[in-house]
Enzyme design. Sequence first.
Site, PDB file in Angstrom:
ATOM      1  CB  THR A   1      -0.896   0.004   1.256  1.00  0.00           C
ATOM      2  OG1 THR A   1      -1.477   1.290   1.420  1.00  0.00           O
ATOM      3  CG2 THR A   1      -0.117  -0.328   2.527  1.00  0.00           C
ATOM      4  CG  ASP A   2      -1.122   5.025  -0.924  1.00  0.00           C
ATOM      5  OD1 ASP A   2      -1.653   4.405   0.020  1.00  0.00           O
ATOM      6  OD2 ASP A   2      -1.734   5.903  -1.580  1.00  0.00           O
ATOM      7  CD  GLU A   3      -3.198   3.717   4.660  1.00  0.00           C
ATOM      8  OE1 GLU A   3      -2.914   3.542   5.850  1.00  0.00           O
ATOM      9  OE2 GLU A   3      -4.352   3.861   4.244  1.00  0.00           O
TER      10      GLU A   3
ATOM     11  CE1 TYR B   1      -3.392  -2.475   5.903  1.00  0.00           C
ATOM     12  CE2 TYR B   1      -3.092  -0.146   5.409  1.00  0.00           C
ATOM     13  CZ  TYR B   1      -3.276  -1.445   4.978  1.00  0.00           C
ATOM     14  OH  TYR B   1      -3.322  -1.728   3.638  1.00  0.00           O
ATOM     15  CB  SER B   2       0.851   2.137   7.335  1.00  0.00           C
ATOM     16  OG  SER B   2       0.945   2.955   8.464  1.00  0.00           O
TER      17      SER B   2
ATOM     18  CE  LYS C   1      -0.247  -4.580   3.118  1.00  0.00           C
ATOM     19  NZ  LYS C   1      -0.698  -5.920   2.632  1.00  0.00           N
TER      20      LYS C   1
ATOM     21  N   PRO D   1      -7.090   9.019  15.181  1.00  0.00           N
ATOM     22  CG  PRO D   1      -7.005   7.819  17.188  1.00  0.00           C
ATOM     23  CD  PRO D   1      -7.792   7.941  15.916  1.00  0.00           C
TER      24      PRO D   1
END
Length: 340
Positions: free
Chosen positions: A124-126, A149-150, A153, A273
Amino acid sequence: MKLLVTGGAGFIGSNFILYMLEHHKDYDIINLDKLTYAGNLENLKSIDGSTHYSFIRGDIADAKLVGDIMDTGIDAVINFAAESHVDRSILEPAAFVKTNVLGTQTLLDVAKEKHVSRFVQISTDEVYGSLGATGRFTETTCLHPNSPYSASKASADMLALAYHETFNMPVLITRTSNNYGPYQFPEKLLPLAITNLFENKPVPIYGDGLNVRDWIYVMDNAEAIDRVLHKGKEGEVYNIGAGYESSNISLIKTVVKLMNKSESLITYIKDRPGHDRRYAIDPSKIMNTLGWSSRTSLDIGLKTTIDWYEGNRAWWDRIKSGEYMKYYEQNYSSKGLKAY
Ligand code: NAD
Ligand code: DAU
């Protein structure tokens, strides 16, 4: 080719499977999915019974199961399986580490042992973090993940690249911007807004609504992943984006207008947040080296998506009521259907 698609009962994975079976009629696909709350086999109802498709319920972190599947002769793994929702990662980070990090590492280990000749990690781009008002993410932008999450990943990406360097594994990574389209679970902004608007319910907008995302129609992403699978260079990362940046509030106002609803349904609520301010993808590399470019304008993509949710109300009604979770029991386990 025989593909192992993981997380194929989710939003992008199911669209990818439908895309691949349409465009590669002689391919065989095994879909390995744990069927978390986000997995929905109704997305793949149209190919139930296809001799080129089979489903296995299981966890990518189950090395024995993954090994047994790879022993059937898998040419390529495309790993979509993940916990994917940022808000949930704030509430329950452990699940994200288990699937996104340990699950990916298990898949990598088994693919290495079984000498699988292609491994596409869907990222992902995140992982790049948040941008200011200008600039775009390139494949060499430093990773700076800001949510659990990021971060999970980014960890998976690092492991995948390390397996390429250390073990010479044929790994490729795609980093895509925000996808939208049919079969997206109505916890994400667009399907939540569209389904709420059909029900004349409020649409929640976090903070000031000025966070910017870069939107791509899911089938354009499927085509890009197909291109990376077949033509991408091992050890490389490919950014995938369509160049349609929009603030959340402007996007939702467009949707409200397309659906002839009232802007009074838009409701500002407390911010997420650590909410990343802006994402923007530079897709030059995949465009210049693999000849891919997106086909769907944001305007057409939004109209198509709204039409799809309007025409498939039973699909999202069954999600909102929880009924969809019974599909596996009713159509697979009770009939003793075997995957291979
Ligand atoms: P999703 O949440 O809709 O689907 C995830 C799927 O993975 C579900 O079917 C779920 O049951 C399955 N799964 C979860 N844990 C599993 C496990 N341990 N073993 C096997 N299956 C498991 O997600 P999505 O939006 O389709 O995203 C797919 C992939 O693309 C993810 O890796 C995500 O990080 C990435 N991605 C998504 C977007 C987006 O906008 N949705 C953008 C860029 C990248
Ligand atoms: O950029 C790619 C990522 O896009 C993927 O890696 C993730 O898996 C996917 O979930 C998505 O993450 P986002 O956090 O960008 O998507 P989400 O739909 O949750 O939110 C989009 C934007 O809308 C974000 O700025 C937060 C905001 N938002 C979201 C929800 C659910 C709202 O304002 N209100 C909401 O109710």
